[in-house]
Scaffold this active site. Structure first.
Site, mmCIF file in Angstrom:
data_model
loop_
_atom_site.group_PDB
_atom_site.id
_atom_site.type_symbol
_atom_site.label_atom_id
_atom_site.label_comp_id
_atom_site.label_asym_id
_atom_site.label_seq_id
_atom_site.Cartn_x
_atom_site.Cartn_y
_atom_site.Cartn_z
ATOM 1 N N GLY A 7 0.849 -1.188 0.000
ATOM 2 C CA GLY A 7 0.000 0.000 0.000
ATOM 3 C C GLY A 7 0.880 1.231 0.000
ATOM 4 O O GLY A 7 0.955 1.976 0.974
ATOM 5 N N ALA A 8 1.594 1.437 -1.120
ATOM 6 C CA ALA A 8 2.567 2.532 -1.198
ATOM 7 C C ALA A 8 1.891 3.813 -1.657
ATOM 8 O O ALA A 8 2.214 4.379 -2.700
ATOM 9 C CB ALA A 8 3.702 2.153 -2.149
ATOM 10 N N GLY A 12 2.776 5.383 2.786
ATOM 11 C CA GLY A 12 3.615 4.231 2.488
ATOM 12 C C GLY A 12 4.793 4.576 1.599
ATOM 13 O O GLY A 12 5.931 4.155 1.859
ATOM 14 N N ASN A 102 -4.690 4.273 11.362
ATOM 15 C CA ASN A 102 -5.382 5.210 12.235
ATOM 16 C C ASN A 102 -6.422 4.460 13.063
ATOM 17 O O ASN A 102 -6.890 3.392 12.684
ATOM 18 C CB ASN A 102 -6.083 6.296 11.417
ATOM 19 N N LYS A 204 -3.524 10.310 18.892
ATOM 20 C CA LYS A 204 -3.784 10.507 17.467
ATOM 21 C C LYS A 204 -5.284 10.413 17.186
ATOM 22 O O LYS A 204 -5.832 11.199 16.393
ATOM 23 C CB LYS A 204 -3.028 9.447 16.663
ATOM 24 N N ASN A 208 -8.326 12.341 14.896
ATOM 25 C CA ASN A 208 -8.957 11.602 13.797
ATOM 26 C C ASN A 208 -10.450 11.380 14.012
ATOM 27 O O ASN A 208 -11.243 11.461 13.066
ATOM 28 C CB ASN A 208 -8.281 10.247 13.609
ATOM 29 N N SER A 273 -7.389 12.675 5.570
ATOM 30 C CA SER A 273 -7.401 11.513 4.674
ATOM 31 C C SER A 273 -8.832 11.097 4.328
ATOM 32 O O SER A 273 -9.101 10.638 3.207
ATOM 33 C CB SER A 273 -6.653 10.343 5.319
#
Length: 324
Positions: A7-8, A12, A102, A204, A208, A273
């Protein structure tokens, strides 16, 4: 050290580029125009810390890579249960999976200790489907504090932050964590090994769980949400309820809500995101961010009326996005 980035995408590819710069044997798993651009030009990182290009090996077939020491998992959490065919060729007996996820991870209660030890969070790991593919014993937790965006195929825009906190579910400081941390630091990133990583998860998540769904519902950036009185108040309430659930599970965030909001405001007009996924017609990663905490609130007996309301509305948005 041999590392595969499964998952680049924005995060990534950024991590893979940094590890490649540090001298690790890095292999990026991507697809489509993004893969073609990486093969042709490498991963181009545009950053206020300095631009650079990493020409790591890239493929759409993990069988071209074979077993590795570490899999850096850059997939969205809703893809985990179906990633078996992708990850299996990358595993040997001691391969560690560094999950840059996340929200509440599938391994959260693995070796947790106490009354909830071994509990499965169904909204994150329905029917144990994720654990069947990603054995909790392989998991190294990772909390990402960096903000990145894909500016175009093969091009990562690093907005701010370089910290990737990692840790073992059993709170030990393991040799594999220390080795991965060293490679990340050699690549120019911060990668502390945190025995109490669950505190970082909640820190975090504090942002989120509030900014991500509200940004999608309001189509707003971080700065816009912070400066608008109404959304700021809703976000503050969501954060207070989240802290109450964290406290019921024995976790301390150690940062005030006002400080968390001030930090988000400084990020500026960054799109979360979730908002980016919405704009691209992709599934929204809200189960691990919001549904999981609502589930944990029910388990611990904490009242979270605002979280439940926002979850109900954003869940409908997620369903409509998936249907479209």
């Amino acid at each position: 050290m041999k590392v595969a980035v499964l998952g680049a995408g924005a995060i990534g590819a950024y991590v893979g580029a940094a590890l490649h710069r540090a001298g690790a044997d890095v292999h990026l798993v991507a697809r489509g125009p993004h893969l073609a651009a990486i093969r042709r030009d490498g991963v181009r990182v545009l950053s206020p810390r300095g631009d650079f290009t990493a020409r790591a090996h890239a493929t759409d077939d993990p069988r071209d890579i074979g077993p590795v020491d570490f899999v850096f998992l850059g997939l969205k959490a809703h893809s985990y249960a179906a990633c078996g065919p992708l990850i299996e060729p990358l595993l040997h007996g001691s391969t560690a999976v560094v999950a840059a996820q996340n929200g509440i991870p599938w391994w959260y209660f693995h070796r947790h200790g106490g009354p909830y030890d071994g509990l499965r969070v169904t909204s994150v790991d329905p029917d144990g489907a994720v654990s069947a593919v990603l054995a909790p014993e392989r998991a190294v937790g990772c909390v990402v504090y960096a903000a990145t965006e894909l500016e175009g195929p093969g091009v990562v825009r690093h907005v701010e932050g370089t910290r990737f906190s990692i840790g073992e579910p059993d709170r030990s400081v393991s040799a594999r964590c220390l080795a991965f941390s060293r490679a990340m630091r050699d690549g120019g990133l911060k990668c502390p090994v945190e025995p109490a990583l669950r505190n970082d998860i909640w820190l975090k998540l504090l942002g989120n769980i509030s900014f991500n769904p509200i940004s999608a519902l309001a189509r707003a950036t971080m700065r816009q949400m912070c400066l608008h009185g109404g959304t700021r108040q809703v976000i503050e309430t969501m954060m207070r309820e989240t802290l109450a659930v964290a406290g019921a599970l024995g976790c301390e965030v150690g940062v005030s809500i006002e400080r968390r909001l001030a930090g988000a405001e400084r990020v500026g007009d960054h799109r979360t995101s979730t908002l980016q996924d919405l704009e691209r017609g992709k599934p929204l990663e809200l189960d691990v961010l919001l549904a999981a905490v609502v589930e944990l609130a029910g388990i611990t007996g904490v009242e979270v009326p605002t979280l439940r309301t926002v979850h109900a509305i954003s869940d409908l948005l997620a369903l409509r996005t998936t249907a479209a």
